[in-house]
Design an enzyme around this catalytic site. Structure first.
Site, mmCIF file in Angstrom:
data_model
loop_
_atom_site.group_PDB
_atom_site.id
_atom_site.type_symbol
_atom_site.label_atom_id
_atom_site.label_comp_id
_atom_site.label_asym_id
_atom_site.label_seq_id
_atom_site.Cartn_x
_atom_site.Cartn_y
_atom_site.Cartn_z
ATOM 1 N N ALA A 196 0.859 -1.193 0.000
ATOM 2 C CA ALA A 196 0.000 0.000 0.000
ATOM 3 C C ALA A 196 0.885 1.229 0.000
ATOM 4 O O ALA A 196 2.016 1.211 0.504
ATOM 5 C CB ALA A 196 -0.913 -0.002 1.224
ATOM 6 N N SER A 197 0.362 2.305 -0.583
ATOM 7 C CA SER A 197 1.080 3.576 -0.603
ATOM 8 C C SER A 197 0.093 4.698 -0.325
ATOM 9 O O SER A 197 -0.899 4.858 -1.031
ATOM 10 C CB SER A 197 1.751 3.789 -1.968
ATOM 11 N N SER A 199 -0.275 8.969 1.440
ATOM 12 C CA SER A 199 0.374 10.265 1.252
ATOM 13 C C SER A 199 1.639 10.420 2.078
ATOM 14 O O SER A 199 2.586 11.075 1.656
ATOM 15 C CB SER A 199 -0.603 11.392 1.604
ATOM 16 N N ASP A 356 -11.044 4.714 12.129
ATOM 17 C CA ASP A 356 -10.966 4.657 10.666
ATOM 18 C C ASP A 356 -11.234 3.226 10.199
ATOM 19 O O ASP A 356 -10.388 2.600 9.557
ATOM 20 C CB ASP A 356 -9.587 5.130 10.207
#
Length: 531
Positions: A196-197, A199, A356
């Site tokens: 995953a990438s 910000s 979240d």
């Protein structure tokens, strides 16, 4: 004989002898007007003097803040300023091109173009060009409808899109610096392709040398800290100056909001704090005897620092992948109930709650447990919000909108009386509209070439913007009654909406607020009292 009238002169006390026809007309009723004008002038002058004196008293503190913040920023501030100018010029050029396309339109310029770079669309584009800090700021705006206008909240949802990955060579450099030793002495293998990438960070799979344990390494992207400090300091100084020049902005708590943003964002880039959040949740699971039902990844502190976080790798599927969940457990509904009970329990028994729980962070694991991932965003609830939230959850479960209105009134800071019955009627309209939200269940059929059997896969796709629109309706109606909610309420309500969507897929006939298998916060408190 002429008629003579004697008047006392207004100058030097002399007497005037004038014929009656030459007497000045005296209008006493004008005197109050003159007095009122003088009084208003005097009041305005006093107010100006008071404000000026107040600002002069605050000026040294403002200057001190600016100097100290500038020193903390250092040379990186000049670099970010140049990058900021470049970004403004780039987005400004886009805006000018769009204006020229509509210049000959008979309807005039759309509102987006009239607002220029301050419009939601162009401001979001500017934030994206400015990089990580402003993308995170955009995500904060998108997640805080209690603080920002709905048009901006909806537009900044786009800031949640996947960020470009950093080359693996740069990631290896950071790992070597943080570990203080050659990487291959710690990790037997690191996958060059990121899992995953985002910000500010990206995640790579790895295996620990010697033990063979599968882990994930969350790595802070290079230069992010410097960029964040420079950008957040600039935003803070701007807010301080604006509040100094316009004291009315202090009523809107502009500086307080900026401080909240700064603390939240800096906390996300300190992986020591995220590790603390994960360990806190794991302790909660152990204390409540829930480790067989749910888990969070174990942290490897010896391989973790402020900039890298090494955690146990959990294997599973998102809670929205119905077909895969069915292959792992016999009852997806029970999995959902477990996730709900664990999360609701954390509201009361854990130091913080996971704030979240979108599908990427809530998994059905291969071993049958529920996995809670990514504790970068957590919430902490004040006692006042606690009490009101319990009533709020109870009122949702029995659809008692008057109690719901009372709870929200208790939770929201307001300086005026609120018509609770009218507020309750408006809330009822909003919550009934939840049933009308569209949840797209995607069903795909395929034929297995080996067994020649048909397989059916189901997943759920729901529009984040539609969910936020509902959230905004609650906030908008509440604000029309003068209510301002704490940020933790916004975080809580958004998680409830996530769970509502999971319920539609995994247990469509279940009411998560009424089902006796789900223990809301108030039920747990009552049970604890009687034990």
């Amino acid at each position: 004989m002429a008629v003579v009238t004697v008047l006392r002169g207004v100058s030097h006390g002399r007497l005037s002898l004038l014929p009656h026809s030459q007497l000045p007309i005296v209008r006493p009723r004008n005197r109050p007007n003159v007095l009122r004008i003088f009084a208003r002038y005097s009041q305005a002058h006093d107010l100006f003097t008071t404000r000026l004196q107040d600002r002069l008293e605050k000026l040294p503190k403002l200057v001190e803040d600016i100097v100290q913040t500038s020193l903390n920023t250092g040379p990186r501030g000049a670099l970010r300023l140049a990058q900021g100018v470049q970004a403004v010029v780039g987005v400004g050029s886009e805006w000018l091109q769009d204006v020229s396309k509509t210049a000959n339109s008979s309807t005039g310029l759309p509102t987006q173009l009239q607002l220029g770079l301050l419009s939601p669309l162009y401001l979001r584009k500017l934030f994206e060009r400015m990089g990580a800090t402003y993308i995170k700021l955009g995500q904060f705006i998108a997640s805080a409808p209690t603080l920002f206008p709905p048009e901006y909240v909806q537009e900044f949802q786009y800031c949640f899109d996947r960020a470009p990955a950093v080359p693996f060579e740069e990631i290896k450099t950071i790992l070597g610096e943080e570990l203080g030793r050659p990487i291959d002495t710690v990790f037997e293998y690191i996958d060059p392709a990121p899992l995953a990438s985002a910000s500010i960070a990206q995640v790579h799979g790895a295996r620990i040398r010697g033990t063979g344990e599968d882990v994930v390494i969350k790595v802070l992207k290079p230069g992010i800290e410097d960029i964040l400090v420079a950008d957040l300091n600039f935003i803070y100084i701007a807010a301080r100056i604006l509040e100094f020049l316009s004291p009315d902005l202090s009523r809107a708590s502009l500086v307080a909001i900026v401080k909240d943003i700064r603390e939240s964002m800096l906390e996300e880039v300190d992986f020591n704090k995220e590790a603390t959040n994960v360990e806190s949740f794991r302790r909660y699971l152990e204390a409540m005897g829930l480790t067989r039902q749910a888990t969070a990844p174990k942290v490897y502190p010896q391989y973790s620092t402020k900039r890298i976080l090494t955690m146990e790798r959990l294997y599973g599927v998102p809670l929205t992948d119905l077909d895969s969940i069915k292959s792992l457990v016999s009852s997806p509904e029970i999995s959902l109930i477990t996730a709900l009970n664990v999360w609701f329990g954390s509201l009361l028994a854990c130091e913080s709650f996971h704030a979240d729980v979108h599908a990427g962070n809530l998994w059905q694991l291969r071993d049958g447990r529920i996995g809670f991932l990514d504790f970068g965003i957590v919430g902490r609830i004040s006692p006042k919000t606690w009490a009101a939230m319990e009533v709020f959850l109870q009122s949702i479960s029995i659809e008692d909108y008057e109690s719901m209105a009372s709870a929200l009134i208790d939770m929201g800071a307001t300086g005026k009386d609120v018509d609770s019955k009218a507020f309750a009627r408006d809330l009822e309209k909003i919550f009934l509209s939840i049933q009308d939200l569209d949840t797209e269940v995607i069903v795909a059929a395929a034929r297995d070439t080996n067994t020649n059997a048909n397989t059916v896969a189901a997943n759920v796709a729901f529009d984040e913007r539609q969910m936020n629109a509902l959230f905004l309706d609650v906030v908008r109606v509440s604000e029309s009654y003068g209510l301002k909610f704490p940020r933790e309420f916004a975080l809580l309500l958004k998680q409830l909406l996530y769970f509502d969507r999971y319920t539609r897929l995994l247990a469509p006939n279940m009411n998560m607020y009424r089902d006796q298998r789900i223990e809301l916060v108030s039920n747990r408190r009552q049970r604890n009292i009687y034990q």
